[in-house]
Scaffold this motif. Structure first.
Motif, PDB file in Angstrom:
ATOM      1  N   GLY A  38      36.681 105.936  -8.581  1.00 39.21           N
ATOM      2  CA  GLY A  38      37.768 105.800  -9.534  1.00 39.21           C
ATOM      3  C   GLY A  38      38.857 104.863  -9.067  1.00 39.21           C
ATOM      4  O   GLY A  38      38.615 103.934  -8.309  1.00 39.21           O
ATOM      5  N   ASP A  39      40.059 105.142  -9.554  1.00 43.14           N
ATOM      6  CA  ASP A  39      41.211 104.284  -9.304  1.00 43.14           C
ATOM      7  C   ASP A  39      42.151 104.946  -8.300  1.00 43.14           C
ATOM      8  O   ASP A  39      42.334 106.165  -8.321  1.00 43.14           O
ATOM      9  N   TYR A  40      42.767 104.111  -7.451  1.00 39.81           N
ATOM     10  CA  TYR A  40      43.613 104.626  -6.371  1.00 39.81           C
ATOM     11  C   TYR A  40      44.869 103.781  -6.214  1.00 39.81           C
ATOM     12  O   TYR A  40      44.865 102.585  -6.505  1.00 39.81           O
ATOM     13  N   HIS A  41      45.907 104.418  -5.727  1.00 46.21           N
ATOM     14  CA  HIS A  41      47.115 103.721  -5.292  1.00 46.21           C
ATOM     15  C   HIS A  41      47.066 103.724  -3.769  1.00 46.21           C
ATOM     16  O   HIS A  41      47.051 104.785  -3.145  1.00 46.21           O
ATOM     17  N   VAL A  42      47.000 102.532  -3.176  1.00 45.90           N
ATOM     18  CA  VAL A  42      46.862 102.405  -1.730  1.00 45.90           C
ATOM     19  C   VAL A  42      48.166 101.848  -1.164  1.00 45.90           C
ATOM     20  O   VAL A  42      48.681 100.835  -1.643  1.00 45.90           O
ATOM     21  N   VAL A  43      48.685 102.518  -0.143  1.00 45.60           N
ATOM     22  CA  VAL A  43      49.910 102.087   0.522  1.00 45.60           C
ATOM     23  C   VAL A  43      49.561 101.738   1.967  1.00 45.60           C
ATOM     24  O   VAL A  43      49.019 102.566   2.701  1.00 45.60           O
ATOM     25  N   LEU A  44      49.867 100.498   2.336  1.00 47.51           N
ATOM     26  CA  LEU A  44      49.623 100.020   3.693  1.00 47.51           C
ATOM     27  C   LEU A  44      50.951  99.685   4.355  1.00 47.51           C
ATOM     28  O   LEU A  44      51.945  99.426   3.678  1.00 47.51           O
ATOM     29  N   GLU A  45      50.950  99.676   5.683  1.00 50.12           N
ATOM     30  CA  GLU A  45      52.109  99.203   6.423  1.00 50.12           C
ATOM     31  C   GLU A  45      51.704  97.946   7.170  1.00 50.12           C
ATOM     32  O   GLU A  45      50.547  97.795   7.571  1.00 50.12           O
ATOM     33  N   ALA A  46      52.667  97.036   7.313  1.00 44.47           N
ATOM     34  CA  ALA A  46      52.427  95.788   8.026  1.00 44.47           C
ATOM     35  C   ALA A  46      53.490  95.623   9.101  1.00 44.47           C
ATOM     36  O   ALA A  46      54.665  95.925   8.874  1.00 44.47           O
ATOM     37  N   ALA A  47      53.069  95.146  10.252  1.00 38.54           N
ATOM     38  CA  ALA A  47      53.999  94.846  11.343  1.00 38.54           C
ATOM     39  C   ALA A  47      54.356  93.367  11.250  1.00 38.54           C
ATOM     40  O   ALA A  47      53.556  92.504  11.599  1.00 38.54           O
ATOM     41  N   TRP A  48      55.550  93.079  10.742  1.00 37.45           N
ATOM     42  CA  TRP A  48      55.957  91.700  10.472  1.00 37.45           C
ATOM     43  C   TRP A  48      56.974  91.255  11.516  1.00 37.45           C
ATOM     44  O   TRP A  48      57.991  91.902  11.718  1.00 37.45           O
ATOM     45  N   ILE A  49      56.713  90.118  12.147  1.00 38.68           N
ATOM     46  CA  ILE A  49      57.615  89.581  13.171  1.00 38.68           C
ATOM     47  C   ILE A  49      58.473  88.486  12.554  1.00 38.68           C
ATOM     48  O   ILE A  49      57.969  87.601  11.857  1.00 38.68           O
ATOM     49  N   ARG A 103      39.419  99.711   2.032  1.00 38.30           N
ATOM     50  CA  ARG A 103      38.776  98.454   2.442  1.00 38.30           C
ATOM     51  C   ARG A 103      39.130  97.318   1.483  1.00 38.30           C
ATOM     52  O   ARG A 103      39.398  96.193   1.911  1.00 38.30           O
ATOM     53  N   ILE A 104      39.139  97.619   0.186  1.00 36.56           N
ATOM     54  CA  ILE A 104      39.487  96.596  -0.809  1.00 36.56           C
ATOM     55  C   ILE A 104      40.928  96.132  -0.610  1.00 36.56           C
ATOM     56  O   ILE A 104      41.213  94.928  -0.570  1.00 36.56           O
ATOM     57  N   ALA A 105      41.853  97.080  -0.474  1.00 37.15           N
ATOM     58  CA  ALA A 105      43.269  96.730  -0.306  1.00 37.15           C
ATOM     59  C   ALA A 105      43.487  95.939   0.980  1.00 37.15           C
ATOM     60  O   ALA A 105      44.186  94.915   0.983  1.00 37.15           O
ATOM     61  N   LYS A 106      42.888  96.398   2.071  1.00 35.33           N
ATOM     62  CA  LYS A 106      43.044  95.682   3.344  1.00 35.33           C
ATOM     63  C   LYS A 106      42.441  94.280   3.267  1.00 35.33           C
ATOM     64  O   LYS A 106      42.993  93.334   3.825  1.00 35.33           O
ATOM     65  N   TYR A 107      41.322  94.150   2.585  1.00 38.70           N
ATOM     66  CA  TYR A 107      40.684  92.840   2.451  1.00 38.70           C
ATOM     67  C   TYR A 107      41.570  91.892   1.649  1.00 38.70           C
ATOM     68  O   TYR A 107      41.835  90.761   2.077  1.00 38.70           O
ATOM     69  N   GLU A 108      42.020  92.341   0.480  1.00 42.78           N
ATOM     70  CA  GLU A 108      42.820  91.470  -0.383  1.00 42.78           C
ATOM     71  C   GLU A 108      44.142  91.093   0.279  1.00 42.78           C
ATOM     72  O   GLU A 108      44.512  89.921   0.330  1.00 42.78           O
ATOM     73  N   ILE A 109      44.853  92.088   0.780  1.00 42.61           N
ATOM     74  CA  ILE A 109      46.146  91.819   1.409  1.00 42.61           C
ATOM     75  C   ILE A 109      45.947  91.080   2.728  1.00 42.61           C
ATOM     76  O   ILE A 109      46.690  90.155   3.053  1.00 42.61           O
ATOM     77  N   GLY A 110      44.933  91.469   3.479  1.00 41.96           N
ATOM     78  CA  GLY A 110      44.664  90.845   4.771  1.00 41.96           C
ATOM     79  C   GLY A 110      44.341  89.366   4.679  1.00 41.96           C
ATOM     80  O   GLY A 110      44.669  88.596   5.581  1.00 41.96           O
ATOM     81  N   LEU A 145      47.698  95.578   9.828  1.00 40.98           N
ATOM     82  CA  LEU A 145      47.854  96.468   8.680  1.00 40.98           C
ATOM     83  C   LEU A 145      47.359  97.860   9.043  1.00 40.98           C
ATOM     84  O   LEU A 145      46.351  98.004   9.726  1.00 40.98           O
ATOM     85  N   GLY A 146      48.069  98.866   8.561  1.00 39.55           N
ATOM     86  CA  GLY A 146      47.653 100.246   8.743  1.00 39.55           C
ATOM     87  C   GLY A 146      47.776 101.000   7.438  1.00 39.55           C
ATOM     88  O   GLY A 146      48.536 100.610   6.549  1.00 39.55           O
ATOM     89  N   VAL A 147      47.034 102.078   7.315  1.00 43.94           N
ATOM     90  CA  VAL A 147      47.055 102.883   6.096  1.00 43.94           C
ATOM     91  C   VAL A 147      48.173 103.915   6.193  1.00 43.94           C
ATOM     92  O   VAL A 147      48.294 104.622   7.193  1.00 43.94           O
ATOM     93  N   VAL A 148      48.984 103.988   5.146  1.00 45.45           N
ATOM     94  CA  VAL A 148      50.045 104.988   5.060  1.00 45.45           C
ATOM     95  C   VAL A 148      49.610 106.128   4.158  1.00 45.45           C
ATOM     96  O   VAL A 148      49.750 107.301   4.499  1.00 45.45           O
ATOM     97  N   GLU A 149      49.045 105.758   2.989  1.00 45.38           N
ATOM     98  CA  GLU A 149      48.724 106.782   1.997  1.00 45.38           C
ATOM     99  C   GLU A 149      47.739 106.230   0.972  1.00 45.38           C
ATOM    100  O   GLU A 149      47.784 105.051   0.632  1.00 45.38           O
ATOM    101  N   VAL A 150      46.876 107.101   0.497  1.00 42.14           N
ATOM    102  CA  VAL A 150      45.970 106.771  -0.601  1.00 42.14           C
ATOM    103  C   VAL A 150      46.040 107.918  -1.597  1.00 42.14           C
ATOM    104  O   VAL A 150      45.870 109.079  -1.224  1.00 42.14           O
ATOM    105  N   THR A 151      46.307 107.571  -2.857  1.00 44.12           N
ATOM    106  CA  THR A 151      46.452 108.588  -3.891  1.00 44.12           C
ATOM    107  C   THR A 151      45.554 108.249  -5.071  1.00 44.12           C
ATOM    108  O   THR A 151      45.616 107.125  -5.582  1.00 44.12           O
ATOM    109  N   PRO A 152      44.734 109.197  -5.519  1.00 45.45           N
ATOM    110  CA  PRO A 152      43.947 108.938  -6.733  1.00 45.45           C
ATOM    111  C   PRO A 152      44.875 108.791  -7.937  1.00 45.45           C
ATOM    112  O   PRO A 152      45.895 109.464  -8.036  1.00 45.45           O
ATOM    113  N   LEU A 153      44.507 107.898  -8.847  1.00 44.25           N
ATOM    114  CA  LEU A 153      45.302 107.707 -10.073  1.00 44.25           C
ATOM    115  C   LEU A 153      44.701 108.515 -11.208  1.00 44.25           C
ATOM    116  O   LEU A 153      43.557 108.818 -11.243  1.00 44.25           O
TER     117      LEU A 153
END
Length: 118
Positions: free
Chosen positions: A7-18, A95-102, A110-118
């Protein structure tokens, strides 16, 4: 994570930005968000939400901004969130979110913070 519902998900990632050559936290945050936004938009990912992340102080319990500055160099915790549609599972959505954003934020951890089904 691990539930195989699809199904559909809301994926929240964290990024370490310098950010280099900054004087204060506000500058670091503004520059980090602007730079990340430019890179995401260049890859057509203008639907990714960007915000600064917070941490809970281990001593007092208050929320503090995820920005650390040492010698004019800042590490900013950015929170990146997006919706992923038609994923086979939570892991697939991650994997999809990390691939697209990555792809847009190459060489940014990038790290995973939260994944929520929509």
């Amino acid at each position: 994570m691990g539930e195989e519902t699809g199904g559909d998900y809301h994926v929240v990632l964290e990024a370490a930005w310098i950010v280099y050559n900054v004087d204060d936290e506000d500058d670091a945050i503004n520059i980090a968000i602007a730079e990340a936004g430019k890179r995401l938009n260049r890859h057509g990912l203008d639907y990714v939400d960007i915000d600064v992340g917070f941490y809970e102080c281990p001593e007092c319990g208050n929320e503090i901004e995820g920005v650390w500055i040492v010698a004019g160099t800042a590490l900013v915790r950015l929170i990146l969130s997006m919706r992923v549609f038609n994923a086979e599972s939570e892991e697939h959505a991650i994997r999809i979110a990390k691939y697209e954003i990555g792809q847009a934020l190459e060489d940014v951890p990038l790290g995973v913070v939260e994944v929520t089904p929509l």
